[in-house]
Design a protein around this motif. Structure first.
Motif, PDB file in Angstrom:
ATOM      1  N   GLU A  13      -3.402  -9.981   5.134  1.00 10.32           N
ATOM      2  CA  GLU A  13      -3.106  -8.777   4.233  1.00 10.32           C
ATOM      3  C   GLU A  13      -2.812  -8.898   2.984  1.00 10.32           C
ATOM      4  OE1 GLU A  13      -2.305  -8.675   8.849  1.00 10.32           O
ATOM      5  OE2 GLU A  13      -1.990 -10.115   7.170  1.00 10.32           O
ATOM      6  N   ILE A  40      -8.410  -2.126   1.029  1.00  8.51           N
ATOM      7  CA  ILE A  40      -7.543  -1.178   1.517  1.00  8.51           C
ATOM      8  C   ILE A  40      -6.847  -1.803   2.705  1.00  8.51           C
ATOM      9  CG2 ILE A  40      -7.177   0.834   3.109  1.00  8.51           C
ATOM     10  CD1 ILE A  40      -9.627   2.096   1.721  1.00  8.51           C
ATOM     11  N   GLY A  82       3.719  -1.431   6.301  1.00  8.41           N
ATOM     12  CA  GLY A  82       4.364  -0.606   7.359  1.00  8.41           C
ATOM     13  C   GLY A  82       5.815  -0.556   7.507  1.00  8.41           C
ATOM     14  N   PRO A 114       1.090  -1.183   0.131  1.00  9.37           N
ATOM     15  CA  PRO A 114       0.108   0.033   0.040  1.00  9.37           C
ATOM     16  C   PRO A 114       0.853   1.088   0.075  1.00  9.37           C
ATOM     17  CG  PRO A 114       0.054  -0.861   2.150  1.00  9.37           C
ATOM     18  CD  PRO A 114       0.628  -2.052   1.144  1.00  9.37           C
ATOM     19  N   GLU A 142      -3.658  -1.251   5.572  1.00  8.60           N
ATOM     20  CA  GLU A 142      -2.829  -0.294   6.478  1.00  8.60           C
ATOM     21  C   GLU A 142      -1.847  -1.002   7.408  1.00  8.60           C
ATOM     22  OE1 GLU A 142      -5.416   3.275   7.640  1.00  8.60           O
ATOM     23  OE2 GLU A 142      -6.615   1.531   7.823  1.00  8.60           O
TER      24      GLU A 142
END
Length: 237
Positions: free
Chosen positions: A226, A235, A206, A40, A237
């Motif tokens: 994920e 989405i 991340g 992402p 995160e």
């Protein structure tokens, strides 16, 4: 003959103003194929490429090559998302990196013309590079990097904002470079491009490598929720 691989990144990190952007990451890369870095926005893809290439300073950890760091960097190239054009002609942009490495002017000019043909820029050799279209500038940036015959080429979102035709042309150049033995490490937001180009995948979330493996396995049988969500277009995160 200089050998860059295997390359080992050991507990590498990037921090800025006390905030960790990337890491800690442990990574080993061999000398064949294309590694595509996906994840992402804000996952740290660009920073990871810069750390491996040496254009961003490590806050912790180390990177070990199968040669000296100086030799490794000499045999690398980096193509940015927004190409940096010298305020010179296309021909002069192509000649420049060869002259920096001490190539005779005649030899550099001959190689520049050959590469212009290879990437479809021969009719534009006399044009000022900054006025080229986005796709033409990206092709010039690629040719300027590949003209030095790097053993490793980093590319940060090489087809961002390009149309389908320009993207196809760029991918053809990259596939040819890979077939000629240049190791590719590139980031992309385009999952279709990742599927077309990748031999293996690094999935970042991340600032950490959340999943890594062969491309066919990752795209067909991702291990983590994920990665499954990211491939569905959700989405993450």
């Amino acid at each position: 003959m200089t050998q860059l691989f295997p390359m080992h990144a050991i507990a590498i990190e990037s921090r800025r103003r006390g905030q960790r952007l990337v890491g800690p990451i442990d990574l080993t890369l061999g000398g064949q194929g294309a590694t595509v870095v996906i994840g992402p926005n804000g996952a740290g893809k660009t920073t990871l490429l810069q750390l491996l290439h040496g254009t961003a300073r490590l806050s912790a950890g180390q990177i070990d090559w199968a040669c000296t760091t100086e030799e490794a960097r000499h045999h690398q190239g980096f193509v940015f998302q927004r190409p940096i054009m010298l305020r010179r002609t296309v021909l002069e942009n192509l000649i420049y990196p060869l002259r920096l490495r001490g190539a005779p002017k005649d030899k550099a000019r001959k190689a520049a013309r050959e590469w212009a043909v290879r990437v479809g820029l021969e009719p534009l050799l006399g044009r000022a590079a900054p006025v080229l279209s986005g796709g033409e500038q990206q092709k010039l940036a690629l040719a300027r990097a590949l003209i030095c015959k790097p053993k490793l080429l980093f590319l940060d979102e090489p087809c961002a904002a390009l149309d389908g035709r320009a993207t196809r042309e760029i991918e053809m150049i990259l596939q040819t470079a890979k077939a000629d033995g240049t190791r590719l490490i590139l980031s992309t937001h385009d999952l279709g491009q990742a599927r077309r180009l990748a031999d293996d995948v690094l999935f970042l979330v991340g600032g950490r490598i959340h999943e890594a493996g062969r491309a066919d396995t990752f795209f067909n049988q991702p291990e983590t929720e994920e990665a499954q969500a990211f491939l569905r277009g959700d989405i993450v995160e």
